[in-house]
Design a protein around this motif. Structure first.
Motif, PDB file in Angstrom:
ATOM      1  N   ARG A  50       5.118 -29.306 116.498  1.00  0.00           N
ATOM      2  CA  ARG A  50       5.807 -28.717 117.826  1.00  0.00           C
ATOM      3  C   ARG A  50       7.388 -28.780 117.393  1.00  0.00           C
ATOM      4  N   LYS A  51       7.892 -29.879 116.516  1.00  0.00           N
ATOM      5  CA  LYS A  51       9.290 -29.933 116.405  1.00  0.00           C
ATOM      6  C   LYS A  51       9.831 -28.811 115.201  1.00  0.00           C
TER       7      LYS A  51
ATOM      8  N   ARG B 125      -0.867 -21.977 116.508  1.00  0.00           N
ATOM      9  CA  ARG B 125      -0.936 -21.009 117.680  1.00  0.00           C
ATOM     10  C   ARG B 125      -1.622 -21.680 118.840  1.00  0.00           C
ATOM     11  N   PHE B 126      -1.616 -23.164 118.787  1.00  0.00           N
ATOM     12  CA  PHE B 126      -2.110 -23.824 119.893  1.00  0.00           C
ATOM     13  C   PHE B 126      -1.422 -24.518 120.625  1.00  0.00           C
ATOM     14  N   ASP B 127      -1.592 -24.466 121.956  1.00  0.00           N
ATOM     15  CA  ASP B 127      -0.328 -24.936 123.107  1.00  0.00           C
ATOM     16  C   ASP B 127      -1.016 -26.045 123.712  1.00  0.00           C
TER      17      ASP B 127
ATOM     18  N   ALA C 228       0.033 -28.170 125.758  1.00  0.00           N
ATOM     19  CA  ALA C 228       0.318 -28.322 127.266  1.00  0.00           C
ATOM     20  C   ALA C 228      -0.660 -27.432 128.013  1.00  0.00           C
ATOM     21  N   GLU C 229      -1.091 -26.300 127.502  1.00  0.00           N
ATOM     22  CA  GLU C 229      -2.179 -25.235 128.286  1.00  0.00           C
ATOM     23  C   GLU C 229      -3.406 -26.097 128.205  1.00  0.00           C
TER      24      GLU C 229
ATOM     25  N   ALA D  26      -3.494 -28.875 130.418  1.00  0.00           N
ATOM     26  CA  ALA D  26      -3.507 -28.328 132.119  1.00  0.00           C
ATOM     27  C   ALA D  26      -4.840 -28.073 132.514  1.00  0.00           C
ATOM     28  N   LYS D  27      -5.340 -27.596 131.434  1.00  0.00           N
ATOM     29  CA  LYS D  27      -7.060 -27.147 131.789  1.00  0.00           C
ATOM     30  C   LYS D  27      -7.864 -28.307 132.582  1.00  0.00           C
TER      31      LYS D  27
ATOM     32  N   TYR E  15      -2.070 -21.835 132.832  1.00  0.00           N
ATOM     33  CA  TYR E  15      -2.309 -23.010 132.544  1.00  0.00           C
ATOM     34  C   TYR E  15      -3.589 -23.333 133.108  1.00  0.00           C
ATOM     35  N   GLY E  16      -4.736 -23.082 132.663  1.00  0.00           N
ATOM     36  CA  GLY E  16      -5.917 -23.223 133.429  1.00  0.00           C
ATOM     37  C   GLY E  16      -6.100 -21.946 134.047  1.00  0.00           C
TER      38      GLY E  16
ATOM     39  N   LEU F  20      12.422 -32.500 121.205  1.00  0.00           N
ATOM     40  CA  LEU F  20      12.504 -31.684 119.952  1.00  0.00           C
ATOM     41  C   LEU F  20      13.502 -32.260 118.896  1.00  0.00           C
TER      42      LEU F  20
END
Lengths: 535, 251
Positions: free
Chosen positions: A94-95, A253-255, A257-258, A261-262, B16-17, B89
């Protein structure tokens, strides 16, 4: 390796160098000694392997056992991180994602970092390679096959890690995924339980299929050159590369946070748990009640805790069952008779990382509040300890219920014994944990299901602290064996409990004193992040 | 002479969802512009900037930075961007000097050049006295200053700044503003999010306001402030927060 990869390695080296002198000297020395002890054992085994494999008289023996030994190496490398819920060091993708670094360089670094989960096996394999090189009956090119085997393991490990990290970031599915992985890790045991012993033994046999990577490696390492064997080993390595790279790129490519959130809404599940969260406030007055309630809420929602809790009564039961009940003769063995106590202590070992050793590492932000709020640190610690004991109790009840559901042969006395043994061990672990939480605090991310800390450090801690906590229980079992009487067992256990209570009371006082004296170091240690590599 | 925009975003969406964090955003940021990206908490500013930085893939829509489509040209574009991201970061176990040098080397600078520039930037941002201090021990304002220093090390063409003045003292903030204005004068583009509307009003020549993931207003500062309204008045009116505030009896 590219310029940027060298810079990342440099920054990680500086991060480590900057970190160590600032942490507690006693803690650093303790950690260093434990780590040296743990890896020392494997270095010693590596030397033994070198001596054995260097002997030209042992060529037949090497032929017999080498494939099985390499299979064990593979299983350890791939499964121990899952078993210990610890995935070793890894790049902070991520960084680093914001910088113009080619994916290939990042992948190469990530693969190299996988060594952190297999240092033990690397020591053994290096020992074996040295031994084979010194063996006059084996050609010098032979041990190079072991190098390819190491690369195969690194690729596999990178793929497994990235897959796990991604899956574990998804709410709701992560526990199911965790269960799947721990069951996969317990597959050999399940095969034994289901009577497929012969099939399992074939995997470990000297004449196992030459199409398996460990058999191919063993044959080549012995100097038995065949193009077919070379092709098999390289094909497996290529497949492992494809798997590792594929998972790594999906990870890029993975988020997170997304994914988090699901299904983030608390929903009906949360309201069902509300009575459980509120329970401490009904039993204890505030602020103790509020502290225990906060621990219940926090830990119940922390993926790391949920994973080890789930493992305790699923994986724990499976992993020990074959040894206890696998053979008819074993049904009344020491293992079989003490199965519930054994699984309970194993569950305690799994939970100890989340509940005891580093009690403030998870809710690091709350530590400053504890120091600022008008609450005694002894009350805070007591709140954490009560929550830990309650959760251990729930775990043991769950284990007992699962055992009952599986119709495992259990008596009431065995259930009582399991609870009593767990209680005594818990007292000692709490005592050690309260001290280590203040003397060697470490920031931990509770949203990560798998630990990122190098496996060896934690394993070394468990190697020393956990056995120490088991001594009173071991003495109780010794008394039962010596006197052949239950009263002897429970009398010694009672003595252990009394001693545990005294030790706990003393450690609580010392921990509270340390909390006051080491306030700044503790807050600093818990508020620090990591370098470009999580370790 | 470049004719393309510094940032060009079309129908950008991030779900998001089921919940859209950014919902069909269209944005054009001309080159050489000081652009303020505003919105109330949870409006989608950080999600947008995370997508621009390449930290979060969009659900749909297109992003072009400096005339190049993302993520196809990510490597090339990233080399021309300076970032002041959120604090997470930063690398807490590095000193300020080490971090700047590390960032310089990530952008492909030779080690001696990166080290020399890192030292100069620490001096410029008045962090030289704390050069041996770990970033983890920095105050919030110092963390923003070191992030800004690191963002400048490779002389980027485009700055993506997430709340760059948050926690920075008046002296530090003025220094940062002067440096950014100077960069814009030399042709760079600045895209910043901020809750400090006075700062945005003073610095930016163009502003966009986002709410619930949708663009609700965009234009030059002169267009937005027509009449006697301040940017704060415009902002409060546009996001619909100008109703009477509720009060608690016990408070």
């Amino acid at each position: 390796m590219g310029k940027r990869a060298v810079a990342i390695v440099w920054a990680q080296w500086r991060s480590m160098r900057n970190h160590f002198p600032r942490s507690s000297k006693a803690g650093a020395v303790f950690t260093g000694l434990l780590t040296t002890f743990w890896y020392g054992i494997f270095a010693y085994l590596g030397v033994l392997a070198a001596i054995l494999l260097a002997n030209p008289e042992e060529v037949h023996f090497i032929h017999q056992v080498f494939p099985a030994a390499l299979l064990l190496c593979f299983l350890y490398w791939q499964l121990i991180p899952v078993l210990m819920a610890s995935m070793g060091s890894s790049l902070e993708i991520r960084k680093l994602l914001v910088y113009p670094i080619p994916t290939g360089e990042l992948f190469a670094l990530e693969v190299l970092l996988r060594i952190s989960t297999g240092i033990e096996m690397l020591l053994l394999i290096v020992g074996a390679a040295v031994g084979l090189l010194r063996n006059p009956k084996i050609p010098h090119w032979g041990p190079s096959a072991l190098g390819v085997f190491v690369i195969f393991n690194l690729f596999c490990s990178a793929g497994v890690r990235d897959l796990l990290v991604r899956l574990m970031s998804r709410r709701r599915v992560r526990e199911v995924v965790a269960l799947f992985f721990v069951l996969a890790a317990a597959l050999p045991q399940m095969l034994l339980l289901s009577g497929s012993r012969a099939r399992l033994q074939r995997l470990f046999a000297a004449d196992a299929s030459p199409f398996l990577p460990w058999t191919a490696t063993a044959r080549l390492a012995e100097g038995d050159f065949q193009w077919k064997t070379v092709a098999v080993l390289f094909l497996w390595t290529a497949l492992a590369y494809i798997f590792g790279r594929w998972q790594f790129e999906r990870g890029l490519r993975f988020d997170a946070a997304e994914a988090a959130a699901k299904g983030a809404s608390a929903g009906r599940g949360a309201s069902r748990m509300e009575w459980w969260y509120r329970l401490p406030s009904a039993v204890f007055p505030d602020p103790l009640g509020a502290l225990v309630e906060k621990e219940f809420r926090f830990l119940s929602r922390a993926p790391r805790f949920r994973l080890v809790f789930l493992m305790g009564f699923s994986f724990g039961l499976l992993i020990w069952a074959p040894m206890a009940f696998g053979r008819e003769s074993a049904r009344h063995s020491v293992m079989g008779d003490n199965y519930l106590a054994l699984v309970s202590v194993y569950a305690l070992l799994l939970l100890s990382d989340a509940l005891f050793w580093n009690a403030f590492g998870f809710d690091r932000g709350a530590v400053q509040v504890y120091y600022l709020a008008p609450v005694k640190m002894s009350t805070v610690l007591a709140g954490k300890n009560i929550a830990a004991v309650a959760l251990v109790l729930v775990e043991i009840v769950a284990i007992a219920l699962v055992c009952a559901l599986l119709r495992l042969p259990l008596t009431v006395l065995q259930v009582v014994e399991a609870f009593a043994v767990t209680a005594v061990v818990t007292l000692f672990i709490l005592s050690i944990g309260n001290l280590s939480s203040f003397y060697t605090p470490r920031a931990v991310n509770p949203t990560r299901s798998f630990r990122t800390a190098a496996g060896g450090r934690m394993q070394a801690m468990l190697m020393v602290a956990f056995p120490a906590a088991l001594i009173p229980v071991a003495l109780a079992y010794l008394a039962r064996y010596a006197f052949d009487a239950e009263w002897a067992f429970f009398a010694v256990l009672l003595g252990g409990a009394t001693l545990g209570a005294l030790v706990y009371s003393y450690s609580m006082a010392s921990a509270v004193e340390a909390a006051d004296q080491r306030k700044e170091q503790i807050i600093r240690a818990l508020s620090q992040g990591e370098g470009p590599v999580e370790s | 002479m470049f004719t393309s925009s510094a940032i060009s975003v079309h129908n950008l969406r991030k779900l998001y969802g089921d919940k859209p964090a950014v919902d069909g955003l269209d944005l054009e940021v001309p080159r050489g512009c000081f652009f303020g990206f505003l919105g109330p908490n949870g409006a989608g500013k950080t999600t947008t900037i995370r997508m621009l930085m390449g930290l979060a893939p969009p659900t749909s829509g297109t992003i072009e930075l400096l005339g190049l489509p993302m993520p196809e040209h990510a490597l090339e574009v990233k080399g021309k961007i300076g970032l002041v991201p959120d604090e997470s970061l930063l690398f807490d176990h590095l000193t300020g000097g080490e971090f700047c040098e590390f960032v310089g080397r990530m952008y492909g600078l030779e080690k001696p050049v990166a080290r020399e520039r890192a030292g100069e930037l620490l001096g410029l941002f008045e962090l030289a006295g704390d050069s041996r201090k770990l970033i983890g021990d920095y105050s919030k304002g110092m963390r923003k200053r070191i992030a800004m220093a690191a963002a400048l090390i490779h002389r980027p063409e485009l700055f993506l700044l997430d709340e760059p003045f948050e926690g920075v003292d008046a002296v530090g903030a003025r220094l940062m503003k002067e440096i950014l204005l100077d960069q814009v004068r030399h042709g760079a583009t600045v895209f910043l999010t901020s809750h400090v509307l006075e700062v945005v009003e003073r610095l930016c020549d163009r502003v966009a306001i986002i709410q619930d993931g949708r663009l609700v207003l965009a234009g030059t500062m002169a267009e937005l402030r027509s009449g006697s309204e301040t940017l704060e008045d415009v902002f409060v009116r546009v996001v619909g927060a100008d109703g009477p505030a509720e009060s608690l009896d016990w408070l």
